[in-house]
Design a protein around this motif. Structure first.
Motif, PDB file in Angstrom:
ATOM      1  N   LEU A 102      -8.590  -3.693   0.052  1.00  0.00           N
ATOM      2  CA  LEU A 102      -9.144  -3.629  -0.004  1.00  0.00           C
ATOM      3  C   LEU A 102     -10.303  -2.850  -0.254  1.00  0.00           C
ATOM      4  O   LEU A 102     -10.921  -1.943  -0.950  1.00  0.00           O
ATOM      5  CB  LEU A 102      -9.029  -4.548  -1.497  1.00  0.00           C
ATOM      6  CG  LEU A 102     -10.397  -4.685  -2.695  1.00  0.00           C
ATOM      7  CD1 LEU A 102      -9.343  -4.067  -3.704  1.00  0.00           C
ATOM      8  CD2 LEU A 102     -10.400  -6.560  -3.472  1.00  0.00           C
ATOM      9  N   ILE A 145      -2.871  -4.339   0.724  1.00  0.00           N
ATOM     10  CA  ILE A 145      -3.720  -5.130   0.107  1.00  0.00           C
ATOM     11  C   ILE A 145      -3.620  -6.494   0.056  1.00  0.00           C
ATOM     12  O   ILE A 145      -2.251  -6.651  -0.681  1.00  0.00           O
ATOM     13  CB  ILE A 145      -3.638  -3.874  -0.751  1.00  0.00           C
ATOM     14  CG1 ILE A 145      -3.887  -2.258  -0.338  1.00  0.00           C
ATOM     15  CG2 ILE A 145      -5.492  -4.556  -1.654  1.00  0.00           C
ATOM     16  CD1 ILE A 145      -3.334  -1.425  -1.681  1.00  0.00           C
ATOM     17  N   GLY A 171       0.972  -1.140  -0.015  1.00  0.00           N
ATOM     18  CA  GLY A 171       0.244   0.186  -0.163  1.00  0.00           C
ATOM     19  C   GLY A 171       1.109   1.216   0.204  1.00  0.00           C
ATOM     20  O   GLY A 171       2.484   1.160  -0.272  1.00  0.00           O
ATOM     21  N   ALA A 215      -6.837   0.153  -5.337  1.00  0.00           N
ATOM     22  CA  ALA A 215      -7.273   0.747  -3.764  1.00  0.00           C
ATOM     23  C   ALA A 215      -5.917   1.391  -3.253  1.00  0.00           C
ATOM     24  O   ALA A 215      -5.493   2.875  -2.958  1.00  0.00           O
ATOM     25  CB  ALA A 215      -6.232  -0.549  -2.516  1.00  0.00           C
TER      26      ALA A 215
END
Length: 261
Positions: free
Chosen positions: A197, A236, A26, A227
């Motif tokens: 997500l 994620i 992420g 995402a």
């Protein structure tokens, strides 16, 4: 990575499970505390928590404990086999905390499927999610174990409670997962994911991607990208599974996220 597995139903129908899995740190986290496993019979997502090291350890322990369950299991034993594996993962976390008391705040969600023919057992604890796409309709087939959900009965009613988990695997007694047995049909598509997500990417977008891209690997990458485009506030992790009525050769399982190392 994309993998394909096969099972035989009766003497005429061959059901293939095509799957792909991916995990990304992420945009805001320093390390990936998610782990996931995708194999011919077992699929599992674990979202760890408990600090820089603890989350990695908890989710990895869950996936490592579940992985030996990736084997052919008679349909009547599906639910018991998967439940036992999840409870064993909780015990593995308890043992690790006993060895290293500094890890006592660690824990992990766990959402897992164990397949046999057209049946699957589903185990769930925490706020990772499983979805089923059937006849172009997307269903969330797990319920978030958050304080928000417990108090309000519906998502979105109390945003400040959204991430307060009331049930996880953290080594404490009585951490039993929700268990169910489901019938899978050729044409079904399943999504397992961490809240990295499902938090930033809404159900309508999930539906659009799941219905518009035929290959599981492309779906996984697209969802991870979306995402991140939405800020990537958390790790994620995504598994996408297609059930198809055709026979193909099985290939090795995939491990992603913290458990990969």
């Amino acid at each position: 990575m994309n993998r394909i597995a096969e099972d035989v139903i009766g003497s005429h129908m061959r059901v293939a499970i095509r799957y792909a899995a991916g995990s990304d740190v992420g945009r805001t986290r320093e390390n990936n505390e998610d782990s996931a496993y995708a194999g011919p019979w077992l699929l599992a997502v674990a979202d760890g928590m408990g600090g820089h090291v603890g989350g990695e350890i908890a989710s990895s322990l869950a996936v490592e404990t579940l992985a030996p369950t990736d084997a052919e299991v008679p349909q009547p034993a599906l639910v018991d086999t998967l439940e036992h594996a999840v409870l064993s993962a909780n015990q593995a976390i308890a043992q690790r905390v006993e060895q290293e008391p500094a890890l006592q705040s660690m824990g992990t969600t766990c959402t897992a499927m164990l397949w046999s023919g057209t049946q699957l057992a589903l185990a769930h604890i925490g706020d990772s999610r499983a979805y089923m796409l059937r006849d172009s309709i997307l269903y969330q087939i797990t319920e978030d174990h958050t304080l928000e959900k417990m108090l309000t009965g519906e998502d979105g009613a109390a945003p400040h409670l959204a991430n307060r988990l009331v049930r996880v695997l953290d080594g404490k007694p009585d951490r039993k997962p929700d268990m169910s047995l489901r019938e899978a049909l050729p044409g079904d598509r399943y999504l397992l994911c961490s809240d990295g997500l499902s938090g930033p990417v809404g159900a309508e977008t999930l539906h659009q991607v799941l219905t518009s891209r035929p290959e599981p690997e492309a779906v996984v990458q697209t969802l991870i990208d979306l995402a991140n485009q939405a800020g990537g506030p958390d790790n994620i992790t995504v598994i996408v599974v297609d059930v198809v009525a055709e026979g193909v050769d099985a290939t090795p399982p995939v491990v992603v996220g913290a458990a990969q190392h």
